[in-house]
Design an enzyme around this catalytic site. Structure first.
Site, short mmCIF file in Angstrom:
data_model
loop_
_atom_site.label_atom_id
_atom_site.label_comp_id
_atom_site.label_asym_id
_atom_site.label_seq_id
_atom_site.Cartn_x
_atom_site.Cartn_y
_atom_site.Cartn_z
N ARG A 90 -15.40 -16.99 -33.88
CA ARG A 90 -14.53 -15.99 -34.50
C ARG A 90 -13.20 -15.94 -33.78
O ARG A 90 -13.13 -15.85 -32.56
CB ARG A 90 -15.20 -14.60 -34.45
CG ARG A 90 -14.31 -13.43 -34.87
CD ARG A 90 -14.05 -13.42 -36.37
NE ARG A 90 -13.05 -12.44 -36.75
CZ ARG A 90 -13.32 -11.22 -37.19
NH1 ARG A 90 -14.57 -10.83 -37.31
NH2 ARG A 90 -12.36 -10.41 -37.53
N ARG A 99 -12.57 -15.88 -41.67
CA ARG A 99 -13.37 -15.81 -40.45
C ARG A 99 -14.69 -16.55 -40.57
O ARG A 99 -15.30 -16.58 -41.64
CB ARG A 99 -13.61 -14.37 -40.02
CG ARG A 99 -14.21 -13.51 -41.11
CD ARG A 99 -13.86 -12.07 -40.94
NE ARG A 99 -12.48 -11.87 -41.31
CZ ARG A 99 -11.96 -10.77 -41.75
NH1 ARG A 99 -12.69 -9.70 -41.85
NH2 ARG A 99 -10.70 -10.67 -42.08
N ASP A 102 -18.05 -12.19 -39.34
CA ASP A 102 -17.56 -10.81 -39.17
C ASP A 102 -18.78 -9.91 -39.18
O ASP A 102 -19.57 -9.94 -40.13
CB ASP A 102 -16.62 -10.47 -40.33
CG ASP A 102 -15.95 -9.12 -40.16
OD1 ASP A 102 -15.78 -8.66 -39.01
OD2 ASP A 102 -15.59 -8.51 -41.19
N ASP A 104 -19.77 -5.90 -38.67
CA ASP A 104 -19.24 -4.53 -38.58
C ASP A 104 -20.38 -3.53 -38.50
O ASP A 104 -21.32 -3.59 -39.29
CB ASP A 104 -18.41 -4.19 -39.82
CG ASP A 104 -17.10 -4.95 -39.88
OD1 ASP A 104 -16.50 -5.17 -38.82
OD2 ASP A 104 -16.68 -5.31 -40.99
#
Length: 172
Positions: A90, A99, A102, A104
């Site tokens: 990343r 990317r 990712d 989150d």
């Protein structure tokens, strides 16, 4: 920091996405890495969704949401997820860049917070089909602090390009 096993377990929801490289493999490897975190286990994984980038260019994303039970404090979980992202190449050359991975933190128990490093629940999770649909797939009655019932947000994301794929992301 206290050892993870001393903290009470918390249910966390993690958004996974990638639009560079071998997308299914990357998400499977990320799920396996999350399952290997101290005091953490993956309880469920949504289906895989292909979605167009939001507020960005580049190829379509492969997205999913994982439900974790973890004893890691929220910021330790964030640090661990960012280490997994780095291990998968990343880079953050600019805002919303394509990317390789990712991850989150979408929600962490009933925690509601806003800080420069981590806002909970994720401030845009209800505005994006690629987080909202997989979340609702995992738990149709999920209640998150500070938000209305999640199905109430579906009309607001109805115009976003997204497709559920017949693809398992379960680590082998």
């Amino acid at each position: 920091m206290a050892p993870a096993e001393l903290n009470p377990p918390v249910i966390a929801y993690i958004g996974l996405g990638a639009n560079l490289g071998d997308l299914p493999r990357t998400l499977r490897e990320a799920l396996a890495a999350m399952a290997a975190l101290p005091g953490t286990r993956v309880l469920a994984v949504s289906g895989a969704y292909r979605s167009a980038p939001v507020e960005a260019g580049g190829p379509d994303f492969l997205n999913a949401v994982a439900q974790l039970e973890t004893r890691l404090p929220a910021l330790d979980l964030l640090d661990a997820l960012q280490a997994i992202e780095l291990a998968h190449g990343r880079e953050r050359p600019y805002l919303n860049a394509p990317r390789t991975l990712d991850l989150d933190v979408l929600a962490y128990g009933d925690v509601r917070s806003s800080s420069p490093r981590l806002s909970l629940p994720h401030p845009r999770l209800h505005q994006r089909a690629f987080t909202l649909l997989p979340l609702l797939e995992l738990q149709s009655n999920l209640q998150l602090p500070g938000l209305a019932d999640l199905p109430d947000y579906l009309p607001g994301v109805a115009s976003q390009a997204i497709e559920r794929l017949d693809l398992s992301l379960q680590p082998s």
